[in-house]
Design a protein around this motif. Structure first.
Motif, PDB file in Angstrom:
ATOM      1  N   ALA A 110     -25.462 -12.396  70.902  1.00 42.81           N
ATOM      2  CA  ALA A 110     -25.775 -11.245  70.048  1.00 42.81           C
ATOM      3  C   ALA A 110     -25.535  -9.941  70.795  1.00 42.81           C
ATOM      4  N   SER A 114     -22.667  -7.273  69.490  1.00 40.65           N
ATOM      5  CA  SER A 114     -23.159  -5.977  69.021  1.00 40.65           C
ATOM      6  C   SER A 114     -22.579  -4.804  69.801  1.00 40.65           C
ATOM      7  N   LYS A 121     -14.713  -8.434  65.654  1.00 37.88           N
ATOM      8  CA  LYS A 121     -16.146  -8.707  65.610  1.00 37.88           C
ATOM      9  C   LYS A 121     -16.520  -9.515  64.363  1.00 37.88           C
ATOM     10  N   ARG A 125     -18.102 -13.372  64.262  1.00 37.69           N
ATOM     11  CA  ARG A 125     -19.379 -13.668  63.606  1.00 37.69           C
ATOM     12  C   ARG A 125     -19.204 -14.735  62.530  1.00 37.69           C
ATOM     13  N   LEU A 196     -29.053 -11.002  66.290  1.00 40.60           N
ATOM     14  CA  LEU A 196     -28.258  -9.832  65.902  1.00 40.60           C
ATOM     15  C   LEU A 196     -29.092  -8.854  65.088  1.00 40.60           C
ATOM     16  N   GLN A 200     -29.828  -4.997  66.235  1.00 43.20           N
ATOM     17  CA  GLN A 200     -29.399  -3.884  65.397  1.00 43.20           C
ATOM     18  C   GLN A 200     -30.560  -3.052  64.881  1.00 43.20           C
TER      19      GLN A 200
END
Length: 308
Positions: A110, A114, A121, A125, A196, A200
């Motif tokens: 993660a 990020s 990206k 994912r 994640l 975030q």
């Protein structure tokens, strides 16, 4: 002018209070009516089954028309049964093979995904989440082909490297490892989603302040990112513990609990009682697992909770 304004304000305040006072009980009934479908389904499919299973755990019942009151007999039978503790031990070993590695790996992945400016990206994912949405039965069948002793890809690659073949599914040493590999492959996408989301949600001002203090990337990640993720880590560990404690399909499809019950988990052991129509013992087994998982969950929350 001020007197007129005060009268207008008072009139509006009175008008605002009156409908609210009239609509208070009515609004309460409307809210209760809106949530009533959930309450009905919760009572029918959660509360009542739990209550019925709790009653059933004190009965000696095999699905027939007659039953016998057993008291704490089902619980004492399980707590003194070596098979119950062996299944619980297998579950603990599988937990140790999965959760620490998966948690650390998900945090690291993660953090990498990020990073700003990372190319592809979205593709990365998506690739990680695909196993999570793939049906488990299909993945288990694929793992049987991959880890077959004679024709599996895993032993073929070991042979190319000059290493001996491994009895992945038919040995007491490797059966739990194979199940752990399946669970790691299947559920790592969920772990990544949780981590994640936690990363975030960290405010950018925190990283700006760390940069002003001269903190490097590793220090920032270890001293800021990971501590701020502890609630997500505790949540994931609780969910993982709950899932592994009731794991059934993975050992059932891969090894059927063998060889010699070396891969029989607590969930599969519970299924064996239900399959044998020993419903009272199965219900008691369920509540013993609930108590154990609840104790572990409380311990995890206390360890990872924010210090005050």
């Amino acid at each position: 002018m001020s007197i007129l304004a005060n009268r207008v304000v008072a009139r509006h305040a009175s008008a605002a209070r009156t409908p609210q006072g009239r609509r208070g009980p009515r609004t309460g009934w409307r809210g209760l009516l809106l949530v009533s479908p959930f309450l009905v389904f919760f009572a029918a499919f959660t509360a009542y089954p739990l209550y019925y299973a709790f009653q059933l755990s004190f009965l000696d019942w095999h699905g027939g028309a007659t039953y016998r009151w057993a008291g704490l007999g089902n619980y004492s039978y399980l707590l003194t049964n070596p098979d119950f503790w062996a299944a619980l031990g297998n579950t603990v070993v599988i937990w140790l093979l999965i959760v620490p590695l998966q948690t650390v790996g998900a945090i690291a992945a993660a953090g990498a995904l990020s990073r700003a400016g990372l190319r592809f990206k979205g593709l990365l994912r998506t690739a990680v989440i695909i196993p999570y949405v793939t049906p488990l039965a299909a993945m288990a069948q694929a793992f049987i082909l991959i880890f077959d002793r004679d024709y599996g890809v895993a032993n073929y690659l070991l042979g190319l490297a000059g290493l001996p073949s491994v009895e992945w599914l038919t040995s007491t040493e490797w059966s739990k490892v194979t199940i752990a590999l399946l669970v790691l492959w299947k559920s790592s996408g969920f772990a990544l989603i949780v981590m994640l989301a936690a990363i975030q949600s960290i405010p950018g001002e925190v990283y700006e302040a760390a940069a002003l203090d001269g903190a490097g990337p590793f220090t920032t990640f270890w001293r800021i990112t990971v501590p701020l993720m502890r609630h997500a880590i505790a949540f994931f560990m609780v969910i993982s513990t709950l899932g592994i404690s009731q794991m059934f399909l993975e050992p059932y499809v891969l090894t059927d609990g063998g060889p010699y019950n070396s891969s029989t988990t607590s969930g599969l052991y519970l299924f064996q009682h239900i399959g044998a129509s020993d419903l009272g013992t199965g219900a008691a087994n369920t509540f013993l697992l609930v108590v154990m998982v609840l104790a572990l969950s409380v311990a995890a929350v206390r360890v990872f909770r924010e210090s005050k």
